[in-house]
Motif scaffolding. Structure first.
Motif, PDB file in Angstrom:
ATOM      1  N   ARG A  13       0.820  -1.353  -0.100  1.00  0.00           N
ATOM      2  CA  ARG A  13       0.127  -0.033  -0.214  1.00  0.00           C
ATOM      3  C   ARG A  13       0.750   1.279  -0.043  1.00  0.00           C
ATOM      4  O   ARG A  13       1.870   1.523   0.830  1.00  0.00           O
ATOM      5  CB  ARG A  13      -0.875   0.046   1.234  1.00  0.00           C
ATOM      6  N   ARG A  14       0.652   2.337  -0.877  1.00  0.00           N
ATOM      7  CA  ARG A  14       1.320   3.531  -0.686  1.00  0.00           C
ATOM      8  C   ARG A  14       0.516   4.593  -0.851  1.00  0.00           C
ATOM      9  O   ARG A  14       0.012   5.037  -1.503  1.00  0.00           O
ATOM     10  CB  ARG A  14       2.125   3.425  -2.140  1.00  0.00           C
ATOM     11  N   PHE A  15       0.251   4.768   0.537  1.00  0.00           N
ATOM     12  CA  PHE A  15      -0.516   6.043   0.843  1.00  0.00           C
ATOM     13  C   PHE A  15       0.288   6.952   1.236  1.00  0.00           C
ATOM     14  O   PHE A  15       1.160   6.700   2.210  1.00  0.00           O
ATOM     15  CB  PHE A  15      -1.670   5.601   1.754  1.00  0.00           C
ATOM     16  N   ILE A  44      10.673   3.949  -4.200  1.00  0.00           N
ATOM     17  CA  ILE A  44      11.561   3.071  -3.570  1.00  0.00           C
ATOM     18  C   ILE A  44      12.846   2.928  -4.289  1.00  0.00           C
ATOM     19  O   ILE A  44      14.007   2.415  -4.049  1.00  0.00           O
ATOM     20  CB  ILE A  44      11.017   1.613  -3.445  1.00  0.00           C
ATOM     21  N   GLU A  45      12.585   3.348  -5.658  1.00  0.00           N
ATOM     22  CA  GLU A  45      13.795   3.692  -6.621  1.00  0.00           C
ATOM     23  C   GLU A  45      14.801   4.526  -6.525  1.00  0.00           C
ATOM     24  O   GLU A  45      15.875   4.780  -6.669  1.00  0.00           O
ATOM     25  CB  GLU A  45      13.386   3.598  -8.111  1.00  0.00           C
ATOM     26  N   PHE A 119       9.668   5.168   4.488  1.00  0.00           N
ATOM     27  CA  PHE A 119       9.172   3.686   4.394  1.00  0.00           C
ATOM     28  C   PHE A 119       8.849   3.237   5.782  1.00  0.00           C
ATOM     29  O   PHE A 119       9.731   3.478   6.718  1.00  0.00           O
ATOM     30  CB  PHE A 119      10.044   2.661   3.630  1.00  0.00           C
ATOM     31  N   THR A 120       7.803   2.659   6.021  1.00  0.00           N
ATOM     32  CA  THR A 120       7.454   2.374   7.632  1.00  0.00           C
ATOM     33  C   THR A 120       6.739   0.936   7.346  1.00  0.00           C
ATOM     34  O   THR A 120       6.029   0.637   6.305  1.00  0.00           O
ATOM     35  CB  THR A 120       6.139   3.327   7.973  1.00  0.00           C
ATOM     36  N   VAL A 160       4.316   4.105   2.527  1.00  0.00           N
ATOM     37  CA  VAL A 160       5.459   5.220   2.027  1.00  0.00           C
ATOM     38  C   VAL A 160       4.935   6.509   1.851  1.00  0.00           C
ATOM     39  O   VAL A 160       3.877   6.916   1.190  1.00  0.00           O
ATOM     40  CB  VAL A 160       5.733   4.536   0.552  1.00  0.00           C
ATOM     41  N   THR A 161       5.976   7.409   2.127  1.00  0.00           N
ATOM     42  CA  THR A 161       5.830   8.936   1.794  1.00  0.00           C
ATOM     43  C   THR A 161       6.580   9.467   1.084  1.00  0.00           C
ATOM     44  O   THR A 161       7.930   8.867   1.379  1.00  0.00           O
ATOM     45  CB  THR A 161       5.482   9.701   3.024  1.00  0.00           C
TER      46      THR A 161
END
Length: 175
Positions: A13-15, A44-45, A119-120, A160-161
């Motif tokens: 999930r990428r919020f 992430i890249e 990233f958490t 992810v922020t």
């Protein structure tokens, strides 16, 4: 929730909170109403552009930050850090945050964008394969005068922020 119950890396999930949601947005309007350019780099890249970041968690009910070297492997973040402080043990089995940025590029004055990603997710102690160890590159010789002893953690990012500081010249400023 056990590690066996975590979602597959394809379903991460990428919020974002107060930033932008980036997954699958290229060429479509984002939350701000502007179209996200195709070919933008995923958060992430961005980690591949810098070698180190900061790991955040708590130890004995007190928050702390620790520097770590990172690589990305199979959608997860692998960290190498000094084992002498026990930080890796404090993180094992808990939820941590790992962040990196290119803020040191500000010194170059090239006028490009600065970014920060965080990233958490849950972390666990791992033993990387020789190929992964090689990707980390050379290890420090010492930390605070003590011989460096590596420890490795895997972070499975669930949240992810990303923040981007845009320094591009605006042509519509006075329009």
């Amino acid at each position: 929730m056990s590690f066996d119950e975590l979602p597959a890396t394809e379903t991460i999930r990428r919020f974002a909170t107060g930033t932008i949601e980036r997954s699958g947005r290229a060429g479509r309007p984002g939350p701000s109403g502007r179209t996200e350019p195709a070919g933008r780099t995923e958060p992430i890249e961005l980690l591949g552009r810098v070698p180190y970041g900061r790991l955040a968690t708590s130890m004995r009910a007190l928050p702390f930050l620790a520097v770590a070297r990172h690589i990305v492997s199979e959608g997860r973040i692998l960290l190498r850090m000094h084992s002498g402080f026990g930080h890796h043990e404090a993180c094992n089995g808990g939820v941590v945050a790992y962040g990196a940025d290119n803020y040191n590029d500000a010194a170059s004055g090239d006028g490009g964008n600065l970014w920060s990603v965080q990233f958490t997710g849950p972390a666990e102690i791992v033993h990387p394969c020789p190929e992964q160890e090689e990707l980390f590159g050379a290890a420090p010789v010492s930390v605070n005068g003590e011989p460096y002893a590596p420890a490795y953690l895997r972070v499975d990012p669930h949240f992810v922020t990303e923040h981007v500081l845009d320094f591009a010249q605006r042509t519509d400023r006075f329009a």
